[in-house]
Structures are given as C-alpha cells and as structure tokens.
Design a protein around this motif. Structure first.
Motif, mmCIF file in Angstrom:
data_model
loop_
_atom_site.group_PDB
_atom_site.id
_atom_site.type_symbol
_atom_site.label_atom_id
_atom_site.label_comp_id
_atom_site.label_asym_id
_atom_site.label_seq_id
_atom_site.Cartn_x
_atom_site.Cartn_y
_atom_site.Cartn_z
ATOM 1 N N VAL A 67 31.634 38.518 37.140
ATOM 2 C CA VAL A 67 32.709 39.427 37.533
ATOM 3 C C VAL A 67 33.367 38.931 38.812
ATOM 4 O O VAL A 67 32.678 38.544 39.752
ATOM 5 N N VAL A 68 34.689 38.904 38.831
ATOM 6 C CA VAL A 68 35.431 38.670 40.061
ATOM 7 C C VAL A 68 35.927 40.029 40.552
ATOM 8 O O VAL A 68 36.795 40.639 39.906
ATOM 9 N N PRO A 69 35.360 40.521 41.660
ATOM 10 C CA PRO A 69 35.763 41.848 42.142
ATOM 11 C C PRO A 69 37.221 41.857 42.605
ATOM 12 O O PRO A 69 37.723 40.848 43.106
ATOM 13 N N LEU A 78 37.522 41.717 37.441
ATOM 14 C CA LEU A 78 37.851 40.960 36.244
ATOM 15 C C LEU A 78 36.549 40.439 35.650
ATOM 16 O O LEU A 78 35.735 39.842 36.361
ATOM 17 N N TYR A 128 34.716 37.927 33.433
ATOM 18 C CA TYR A 128 34.785 36.621 32.781
ATOM 19 C C TYR A 128 33.579 36.478 31.865
ATOM 20 O O TYR A 128 32.438 36.474 32.328
ATOM 21 N N MET A 144 37.887 44.098 31.860
ATOM 22 C CA MET A 144 38.074 44.511 33.249
ATOM 23 C C MET A 144 37.099 45.629 33.548
ATOM 24 O O MET A 144 36.819 46.465 32.687
#
Lengths: 209, 209
Positions: free
Chosen positions: A180-182, A85, A87, A96
C-alpha cells in the motif's frame, strides 16, 4: 472502487442499525471538507462538489438563491476519503483504501430562521473551525441571498476498505512487490492576503489547523 | 462551493470551445485519483466514488459485472481537487480554492475487446503508473467478470477558484486575519504486504511516486 474483489466492510443501509454504524457515518462525514451532491435535472444526473455542516443526524448544504441545483427534492450526498493506493501482484486486484459515506434523502429547504442560522454556523465551523464569531457573521442582505438545505442522515451507507492487496495465492512471488502507498494530506502555511499588515500572525484557530 | 460570491473562472460547457479549455479539462481529470459518478436509479440520484482512466476525449470506468450501477445510460462524472481553505473577514465570503470538472454523457458499455484492454490499461496506469506489465495483466476469467464503460468528454464544464478572499471593502480591518490555508497532499512511505521478503525495496515506479 476498482477491479478489486477484496472483502470490504460494508456497513450497509443504516436505517435499522445501531449506534456504532451511526458513529462510523458521522466520523466519515466529519472528516471531510467537501461532499458531492447528486440530483436529477431534466431526467439526467448532476453531481456537484460543495461544502457542508452537520448537526446531529442532519447534514446542511447552502448556496446562493441563484443556484439552480439548490432545491428541495431527492438528493444523494457522498463523502469520500482516499487513504491509500493498493498495489497488487495482478492488476485485477489493484484497489484503493478508502472510507465513503453515501446518503440518500429528500432535501428540505430550511425556512426557520433559527435553524438557518445554526446551519450556517455548522457549515462555517466545519470548513474553518473557530471562524464563526471571529469573522463577521451574516447580515440581513447576505442571509436573504442564501439558501439552506437540510439532508436527513437516516438512510445512508458507509464503506471502508483497509489493509493489503487481496492477491490470489498463485500470484504471490518474491519477484513482484505488492503493498500500500498511503495517501497523505494536511494543511500548509497560512498565506495572508494583501490587506493583512506585515508581521501579523494568524490567529490560533488558523495557526493550529 | 460555499457562500462566496468571489468571481470564479468558469470555463463553461466545452462543446463549442477550443483547445485551451480542453487542456484544462484534461488537466483536472488527469490530476485526480477518483471521480464521483452520478446516475439515476428509480428516479432518484445515486453518487458513487470510483477510479477512472482517460484516453483522448474518452473517460473509462470499470467494475464488477455484478455492480448494479455499471450500466449504459446518462451519467455525470465529477472530479474535484481542493487546493485551499479561504478565510475571509466575513463568513459570507469564506470559500475554497478548488478545481473541478463536471462531465455530462450517455455512458456506453464497451464491447470491443481491444478497446476494453486499452481502457483497463488506462485505468490501472492512471491509478498506479508503471504497474501495467509489472503486475500480471488480466486473464480470461477476470476480463469476463469486468464491465467497462466509456464516457465521452464532449460535454463538460471546468471551474477553478484561486486567490485570496473576496471581502467587502468595509470589512477589511487590521483586527481580522484573512487569507488562504493551502491543502497539501502527497504519498507516504510504501508499505509492503506480509509476503514481500524483508529488505525488498519497492520498484522504481512505486518508490518515485
């Protein structure tokens, strides 16, 4: 995928492209478990999730002879992996990270018994490697109840987004976190069904998944 | 999803159904990150992955005004969650545990500015809860570059498969392992982009994801 206008690697239609793009297509397809198959029914679109297998540049789908959607004709087969995701500092650039393959083809009903058998093996081995030959293979009755469709991979596109958000320079400030949130995914502990004797270890092809 | 003929809970078309089924539909939609949107272009199906948001019984999609696929017209929107791989004693009964929602609608272009704003908030908050108002909201130029589509959730079906394989009794033997390998998924450690000062902690809505 979202509002983001961040540059993406679009490999585009692969018809006139070379081995690298074809490898990218195969990689995206091979890394997935389900595809989403689109077809047209009474003029309207229908999208259904289903398993698949690949042999060279042919994708195989299967299902019950009773399934209305499993017919020769135009299809679009899409496989998507979400990797993260994104951000950003403005919601416009939220996005994404993903890899997707979109295949356009005229699906063909597979009639040849040898190709059907190879296709079913490819589908089972794609879903659960090591299972064909460990579990009982299909009998005559089961084969008769199964439709196999072949989807040619010639016309396809691969899209990949990776990396950080593509914020506008004027939005970059220490006050707002961006990155980024993996998305992670994996396999949990195998759960035997009620008929497996207590203490039985799963076989290696299941244990090492 | 596969060869399996294991009974599934098919909630069917929801048009004439009650609150329970509608809750099941909302649950499947709310638990997803991307949907696969099917549409018909020049008579052929196209399936594309995209983000979405939900407000009540309306699903919202968005994208660039330049995106050819973002037009009013018949769509099918499908969201699928894979929960497990089902290993059976015969390959015919291999399957997947999953939840899927399939929505059939005539997509509507959202013109009302208030509805567009609410839709964009719903889409961002669905992807990244807590981000609307933390990150900068869209400006006039960004709004002008964005198309929002509304998809009515009235006509939809939800399918769920859970539980062990549905083997034929004559295949059950101690010699073959059967059961479910769960699929797990989650969020990894947030990765700040290059502009975030060293040592900055992600904000709570990112950290607790």
């Amino acid at each position: 995928m979202t509002l983001s206008t961040t540059p993406r690697t679009t490999l585009g239609r692969l018809r006139e492209r070379g081995a690298t793009d074809r490898t990218a297509l195969h990689d995206v397809l091979d890394a997935g478990l389900v595809c989403h198959v689109g077809l047209v029914r009474d003029g309207a679109p229908v999208v259904l999730p289903t398993g698949y297998g690949r042999i060279g540049d042919t994708l195989y789908l299967h299902g019950s002879t009773g399934a209305r959607w499993l017919r020769a004709g135009p299809v679009c087969v899409t496989v998507t992996h979400l990797d993260g995701l994104v951000y950003a500092r403005s919601v416009f650039h939220f996005s994404m990270n993903y890899r997707s393959a979109v295949v356009f083809a005229e699906a063909r009903t597979v009639a040849d018994e040898q190709e059907r058998w190879a296709a079913l093996e490819a589908i089972v081995e794609h879903l659960a490697p090591g299972s064909w030959g460990y579990a009982r293979v299909p009998n005559r009755r089961e084969l008769a109840a199964t439709v196999v469709l072949a989807v040619d991979l010639t016309e396809a596109s691969v899209k990949v987004r990776t990396g950080p958000p593509g914020d506008d320079p004027e939005d970059v400030t220490d006050a707002v976190w961006a990155g980024v949130v993996p998305l992670t995914g994996g396999y949990g502990t195998p759960q035997p069904d009620a008929h497996v004797p207590a203490g039985t270890e799963p076989p290696p092809h299941v244990r090492t998944r």
